[in-house]
Design a protein around this motif. Sequence first.
Motif, PDB file in Angstrom:
ATOM      1  N   LEU A  88       0.725  -1.415  -0.037  1.00  0.00           N
ATOM      2  CA  LEU A  88      -0.029  -0.033  -0.184  1.00  0.00           C
ATOM      3  C   LEU A  88       0.985   1.251  -0.082  1.00  0.00           C
ATOM      4  N   GLY A  89       1.853   1.339   0.658  1.00  0.00           N
ATOM      5  CA  GLY A  89       2.715   2.498   0.776  1.00  0.00           C
ATOM      6  C   GLY A  89       2.100   3.489   1.878  1.00  0.00           C
ATOM      7  N   GLU A  90       2.600   4.853   1.583  1.00  0.00           N
ATOM      8  CA  GLU A  90       1.962   5.733   2.577  1.00  0.00           C
ATOM      9  C   GLU A  90       0.805   6.484   2.284  1.00  0.00           C
ATOM     10  N   PRO A  91      -0.016   6.616   2.977  1.00  0.00           N
ATOM     11  CA  PRO A  91      -1.453   7.467   2.699  1.00  0.00           C
ATOM     12  C   PRO A  91      -1.097   8.872   2.467  1.00  0.00           C
ATOM     13  N   PHE A  92      -1.961   9.354   1.555  1.00  0.00           N
ATOM     14  CA  PHE A  92      -1.994  10.853   1.242  1.00  0.00           C
ATOM     15  C   PHE A  92      -3.455  11.294   1.015  1.00  0.00           C
ATOM     16  N   PHE A  93      -3.955  12.436   1.456  1.00  0.00           N
ATOM     17  CA  PHE A  93      -5.283  12.639   1.171  1.00  0.00           C
ATOM     18  C   PHE A  93      -5.785  13.755   0.424  1.00  0.00           C
ATOM     19  N   GLU A  94      -6.918  14.128  -0.250  1.00  0.00           N
ATOM     20  CA  GLU A  94      -7.436  15.095  -1.034  1.00  0.00           C
ATOM     21  C   GLU A  94      -6.340  15.339  -2.000  1.00  0.00           C
ATOM     22  N   VAL A  95      -5.887  14.269  -2.843  1.00  0.00           N
ATOM     23  CA  VAL A  95      -4.865  14.720  -3.958  1.00  0.00           C
ATOM     24  C   VAL A  95      -5.666  15.045  -5.136  1.00  0.00           C
ATOM     25  N   GLN A  96      -5.110  15.975  -5.682  1.00  0.00           N
ATOM     26  CA  GLN A  96      -5.417  16.661  -7.042  1.00  0.00           C
ATOM     27  C   GLN A  96      -5.038  15.814  -8.231  1.00  0.00           C
ATOM     28  N   THR A  97      -6.124  15.155  -8.909  1.00  0.00           N
ATOM     29  CA  THR A  97      -5.762  14.179  -9.914  1.00  0.00           C
ATOM     30  C   THR A  97      -6.195  15.154 -11.489  1.00  0.00           C
TER      31      THR A  97
END
Length: 251
Positions: free
Chosen positions: A17-26
């Motif tokens: 999974l790795g590290e979580p990031f939030f509200e990422v603009q795609t």
Amino acid sequence: MLSPLLQGISAAGLPRLGEPFFEVQTLRGIADVVFAHLDDDVMAYRSSVGLNAVTEISEVRTLRVLGAAGDSAETLSIPAIAAKTGISAGHLRANVLPRLTDMGWLVGRGRGWQLTATFRSPVRSMVALEVKRTDWKRALMQANAYTEFSDQSYVAMDHSRLRDTEVLKPAFDFAGVGLLTIRQSSEGNPVENLLPARRRRPRGFAHAVVAERIGALIEANSRSGYVGPVFGQILTTTSGLDPRFNWQPVR
């Protein structure tokens, strides 16, 4: 639902999974959560030479074109870059190329431009999640958009609001999107992987843009993109600490 999601997802059968990031603009909306498996070698190299992430679409497109041959020494003229990127020569000359030069990514060579270092992604792989309490159709539509940059894409829904998963299965299977359910319970694993997502390996433009934006979050020592107010208020989690504001530092 973010807190129980993060607590239980590693035991729900999702590898690397790795590290979580939030509200990422795609390129197609804001992803609620993106788990990123970082490339530590790329991150360390960029830090050592002072190269920062590039977050503008035109900048990423330009660096990818200049690095398409896999050689940072390739030189291209402004008309050649414009033809390959679809960006006007005027915009390149006035905005994109000067900014990338100031950032240390480019150097001018006569009438051409050249990378100062190989442009490599700071992220090896990504798993994207769209988190919704209800409205699985809307959630699936958004999670399907994330398949263009992520190795796997999931919808995560409140278990108590989900009825017959057999009704949902054909649509999720067709899209290749997975389905997780989240329980607000202190017993057992709160996350269940009902429908595994199809694995992909996208390494195109969309992947590069999202990877750079995650790189920018890391440089800012942040876990979350911008969290704006809704009707004048910041919407946060209904229970527990909001991990967007209370997660540990990235590095």
